[in-house]
Design an enzyme around this catalytic site. Structure first.
Site, PDB file in Angstrom:
ATOM      1  N   GLY A  94       0.838  -1.193   0.000  1.00  0.00           N
ATOM      2  CA  GLY A  94       0.000   0.000   0.000  1.00  0.00           C
ATOM      3  C   GLY A  94       0.871   1.240   0.000  1.00  0.00           C
ATOM      4  N   SER A  95       0.303   2.336   0.448  1.00  0.00           N
ATOM      5  CA  SER A  95       1.009   3.615   0.360  1.00  0.00           C
ATOM      6  C   SER A  95       2.084   3.739   1.451  1.00  0.00           C
ATOM      7  CB  SER A  95       0.001   4.750   0.506  1.00  0.00           C
ATOM      8  OG  SER A  95      -0.610   4.655   1.779  1.00  0.00           O
ATOM      9  N   THR A 148       0.555   4.805   4.880  1.00  0.00           N
ATOM     10  CA  THR A 148      -0.017   3.719   5.680  1.00  0.00           C
ATOM     11  C   THR A 148       1.101   2.778   6.150  1.00  0.00           C
ATOM     12  OG1 THR A 148      -1.978   3.887   4.312  1.00  0.00           O
ATOM     13  CG2 THR A 148      -1.864   2.004   5.758  1.00  0.00           C
ATOM     14  N   GLY A 149       2.094   2.567   5.305  1.00  0.00           N
ATOM     15  CA  GLY A 149       3.226   1.707   5.686  1.00  0.00           C
ATOM     16  C   GLY A 149       3.881   2.175   6.980  1.00  0.00           C
ATOM     17  N   CYS A 182       2.302   0.178  -8.722  1.00  0.00           N
ATOM     18  CA  CYS A 182       3.417   0.627  -7.881  1.00  0.00           C
ATOM     19  C   CYS A 182       4.653   0.899  -8.704  1.00  0.00           C
ATOM     20  CB  CYS A 182       3.698  -0.407  -6.802  1.00  0.00           C
ATOM     21  SG  CYS A 182       3.972  -2.058  -7.443  1.00  0.00           S
ATOM     22  N   GLU A 207       4.217  10.654  -5.937  1.00  0.00           N
ATOM     23  CA  GLU A 207       3.646   9.546  -6.704  1.00  0.00           C
ATOM     24  C   GLU A 207       2.237   9.929  -7.153  1.00  0.00           C
ATOM     25  OE1 GLU A 207       2.339   6.014  -4.535  1.00  0.00           O
ATOM     26  OE2 GLU A 207       3.046   4.770  -6.177  1.00  0.00           O
TER      27      GLU A 207
HETATM   28  P1  NAD Z   1      -3.448   2.379   1.239  1.00  0.00           P
HETATM   29  O1  NAD Z   1      -2.180   2.486   1.997  1.00  0.00           O
HETATM   30  O2  NAD Z   1      -4.422   3.481   1.320  1.00  0.00           O
HETATM   31  O3  NAD Z   1      -4.255   1.060   1.652  1.00  0.00           O
HETATM   32  C1  NAD Z   1      -3.676  -0.225   1.569  1.00  0.00           C
HETATM   33  C2  NAD Z   1      -4.384  -1.140   2.555  1.00  0.00           C
HETATM   34  O4  NAD Z   1      -4.077  -0.718   3.895  1.00  0.00           O
HETATM   35  C3  NAD Z   1      -5.909  -1.168   2.463  1.00  0.00           C
HETATM   36  O5  NAD Z   1      -6.343  -2.505   2.645  1.00  0.00           O
HETATM   37  C4  NAD Z   1      -6.329  -0.306   3.653  1.00  0.00           C
HETATM   38  O6  NAD Z   1      -7.622  -0.619   4.127  1.00  0.00           O
HETATM   39  C5  NAD Z   1      -5.271  -0.660   4.675  1.00  0.00           C
HETATM   40  N1  NAD Z   1      -5.054   0.325   5.745  1.00  0.00           N
HETATM   41  C6  NAD Z   1      -5.349   1.642   5.750  1.00  0.00           C
HETATM   42  N2  NAD Z   1      -4.971   2.216   6.917  1.00  0.00           N
HETATM   43  C7  NAD Z   1      -4.395   1.234   7.647  1.00  0.00           C
HETATM   44  C8  NAD Z   1      -3.762   1.195   8.935  1.00  0.00           C
HETATM   45  N3  NAD Z   1      -3.652   2.293   9.698  1.00  0.00           N
HETATM   46  N4  NAD Z   1      -3.252   0.022   9.359  1.00  0.00           N
HETATM   47  C9  NAD Z   1      -3.315  -1.081   8.590  1.00  0.00           C
HETATM   48  N5  NAD Z   1      -3.916  -1.114   7.374  1.00  0.00           N
HETATM   49  C10 NAD Z   1      -4.442   0.038   6.905  1.00  0.00           C
HETATM   50  O7  NAD Z   1      -2.995   2.091  -0.271  1.00  0.00           O
HETATM   51  P2  NAD Z   1      -3.889   2.025  -1.578  1.00  0.00           P
HETATM   52  O8  NAD Z   1      -4.332   3.418  -1.898  1.00  0.00           O
HETATM   53  O9  NAD Z   1      -4.906   0.950  -1.439  1.00  0.00           O
HETATM   54  O10 NAD Z   1      -2.821   1.533  -2.667  1.00  0.00           O
HETATM   55  C11 NAD Z   1      -2.041   2.405  -3.428  1.00  0.00           C
HETATM   56  C12 NAD Z   1      -0.614   2.452  -2.927  1.00  0.00           C
HETATM   57  O11 NAD Z   1      -0.069   1.122  -2.886  1.00  0.00           O
HETATM   58  C13 NAD Z   1       0.307   3.216  -3.850  1.00  0.00           C
HETATM   59  O12 NAD Z   1       1.141   4.053  -3.086  1.00  0.00           O
HETATM   60  C14 NAD Z   1       1.130   2.130  -4.527  1.00  0.00           C
HETATM   61  O13 NAD Z   1       2.378   2.543  -5.009  1.00  0.00           O
HETATM   62  C15 NAD Z   1       1.234   1.120  -3.445  1.00  0.00           C
HETATM   63  N6  NAD Z   1       1.550  -0.211  -3.992  1.00  0.00           N
HETATM   64  C16 NAD Z   1       2.806  -0.732  -3.798  1.00  0.00           C
HETATM   65  C17 NAD Z   1       3.140  -1.958  -4.362  1.00  0.00           C
HETATM   66  C18 NAD Z   1       4.523  -2.552  -4.181  1.00  0.00           C
HETATM   67  O14 NAD Z   1       4.689  -3.727  -4.461  1.00  0.00           O
HETATM   68  N7  NAD Z   1       5.502  -1.810  -3.715  1.00  0.00           N
HETATM   69  C19 NAD Z   1       2.198  -2.656  -5.118  1.00  0.00           C
HETATM   70  C20 NAD Z   1       0.929  -2.090  -5.288  1.00  0.00           C
HETATM   71  C21 NAD Z   1       0.610  -0.863  -4.718  1.00  0.00           C
END
Ligand code: NAD
Length: 474
Positions: free
Chosen positions: A221-222, A225-226, A277, A374
């Site tokens: 994810g982003s 959030t990471g 990503c 991004e």
């Molecule tokens: P996001 O971070 O908004 O959400 C990802 C997931 O995290 C969702 O399931 C969400 O419900 C959950 N989440 C949200 N808040 C949380 C918390 N506090 N604790 C735990 N989980 C939580 O990301 P998104 O908008 O769904 O995805 C887009 C992002 O993902 C982009 O930045 C993209 O670059 C990245 N991405 C990275 C890769 C990679 O392999 N590096 C692959 C695909 C997407």
């Protein structure tokens, strides 16, 4: 009642609350996503922990066969899953869309089935034998995003299961239905509790990262959030794999024929409408071929049909959600205000759905959000450079480090320059080529840990050393 359920301990479980999931192309309700309570998350984790006791100890060959069986199940249900994916995610059925994603799910599952974790003998001398074993870590919590929901789910759960862990997965609230259906199908061929799915809003993800009985979180994810995931996982010292955002730069050298590479660059930038990503997100082009390159890119991008993904003629769909759509609108607006020129696209398509045309913006540089952040959508900034050392420096002046690429006819020089990019994967004359047999992961703030291949499988294990003294007289 929703036709979709959580999957807990081998059973489809209804919930009292639901969230509507809407098709981003039409606004129609695709289905209702069950919303798990904290108690249901606990039940899922308990089931996974119970299943771990036996699953971690079954003969390895049984796990290989189970994973091969899963590949067959996905293949047999690929049509249904692809349609559901298109309806909730928006990506087209054809091209690099849902059918392609299902193909990836099958390929990654089969490739992971074939991986082995052999015992390594570190010393086998007359007095001592030392062995290195790879042991599963326990219950793995998988948290996935909305861009490639099924493929990323497979990237998480299959290596976890293959190496003897059990799983609780939580999909994104934007695209939960296809994952719930996928897990339901997979759970039918595994012992109860080996794979479980919960769904709900972001706070459910947070509850997973805090859960004392989850030993590892694999999160895609982003970056924002990471950081939260890492923070809340600290209290229980969980193992983490973080696959986060990227702002991949591509650098085109002056020896390139723009017409020859335009298609590959457009493909690398706009795969899944740029919502990928490791898409190419900033393009640096040498001054001597800048105009020609910009025109060649726009010529390719304008030819790609965009529309409702269920129409098989379309090769691009809408942006997946309103928040992301608004972000692209405002980033492009700012780039244009700062002097950028749109060679194609540049404003929302209008009408129903979150459609935004493929957009190429020239005459932009660092200092605007479209270059510095991004974008994760269908807008590519093309930036002029004069000196290659300066271009590499600007490409690296970024907190992310997922991928990068160099484009040149001189492969030796390009490979040398690729090595100077600060990123997990540096491509030459291609961008975003991700494969099941090649490890993939980010550096800097794009995360840590890798997925795929032997190195990816090992991330779901911890090392145990068995040290045997062969002394006499015992
Ligand atoms: P996001 O971070 O908004 O959400 C990802 C997931 O995290 C969702 O399931 C969400 O419900 C959950 N989440 C949200 N808040 C949380 C918390 N506090 N604790 C735990 N989980 C939580 O990301 P998104 O908008 O769904 O995805 C887009 C992002 O993902 C982009 O930045 C993209 O670059 C990245 N991405 C990275 C890769 C990679 O392999 N590096 C692959 C695909 C997407």
């Amino acid at each position: 009642m929703s036709e979709y359920g959580l999957v807990i301990d081998g059973k489809k479980v209804p919930t009292e609350k639901w969230l509507e999931v809407k098709n981003p192309a039409t606004g129609e309700v695709v289905g209702e996503c069950p919303v798990a309570t904290k108690a249901q998350l606990d039940e899922a984790v308990t089931a996974a922990a119970r299943a771990f006791r036996s699953w971690s100890r079954v003969p390895d060959e049984e796990r290989v066969q189970a994973v091969q069986h899963i590949a067959g199940v996905i293949e047999a249900n690929a049509g249904e899953l692809a349609t559901l994916l298109t309806r909730e995610q928006g990506k087209p059925l054809k091209g690099m869309g849902s059918e392609f994603e299902l193909g990836g799910c099958i390929a990654w599952t089969s490739a992971t089935a074939a991986l082995q974790l052999p015992v390594k003998v570190l010393d086998d001398s007359p007095r001592t034998r030392v062995e290195l074993h790879r042991k599963p870590v326990g219950v793995v919590g998988s948290i996935t995003p909305w861009n490639w929901p099924l493929m990323i789910a497979i990237w998480h759960v299959i290596p976890a299961i293959r190496s003897g862990n059990t799983v609780v997965i939580k999909p994104s609230p934007y695209t939960p239905l296809s994952t719930l259906r996928l897990v339901e199908l997979i759970s039918e061929v595994l012992p109860a509790g080996v794979i479980n799915a919960v769904a709900g809003k972001d706070e459910l993800g947070q509850a997973m990262t805090e859960h004392p009985d989850i030993q590892k979180i694999v999160f895609t994810g982003s970056c924002a959030t990471g950081r939260k995931v890492m923070g809340s996982a600290a209290a229980t010292l969980k193992r983490l794999t973080l696959e986060l955002g990227g702002n991949d730069a591509g650098i085109v050298l002056p020896d390139v024929d723009p017409a020859a590479v335009a298609e590959s660059i457009v493909g690398g930038a706009f795969i899944n409408n740029g919502q990928t990503c490791a898409a190419l997100k900033r393009l640096y082009v040498h001054d001597s071929i800048y105009d020609e390159m910009c025109d060649a890119l726009a010529a390719v991008a304008t030819r790609i049909p965009m529309g409702d993904g269920m129409d098989e003629g379309n090769l691009q769909g809408p942006i997946q959600n309103k928040m992301q759509y608004d972000k692209i609108c405002s980033m492009v607006e700012e780039a244009l205000e700062m002097g950028g020129k749109a060679l194609c696209g540049g404003a929302p398509s209008g009408g129903t759905g979150y459609f935004y045309p493929l957009t190429i913006i020239r005459d932009v540089s660092e200092g605007c959000r479209l270059v510095d952040e991004e974008q994760f959508g269908p807008a590519l900034p093309v930036i002029r450079y004069f000196d290659i050392d300066d271009a590499i420096e600007r490409a690296n002046r970024c907190e992310n480090g997922l991928g990068g690429s160099i484009w040149s006819r001189d492969l030796a020089k390009a490979a040398e320059l690729a090595g100077r990019l600060e990123c997990g994967t540096a491509w030459v004359n291609i961008h975003g080529d991700i494969r099941p047999d090649v490890p993939f992961g980010g550096v800097k703030q794009s995360g840590f840990g890798v997925e795929f291949a032997q190195e990816g499988l090992e991330e779901y294990t911890s090392v145990q050393i068995v040290n045997i003294a062969r002394g006499e007289g015992l």
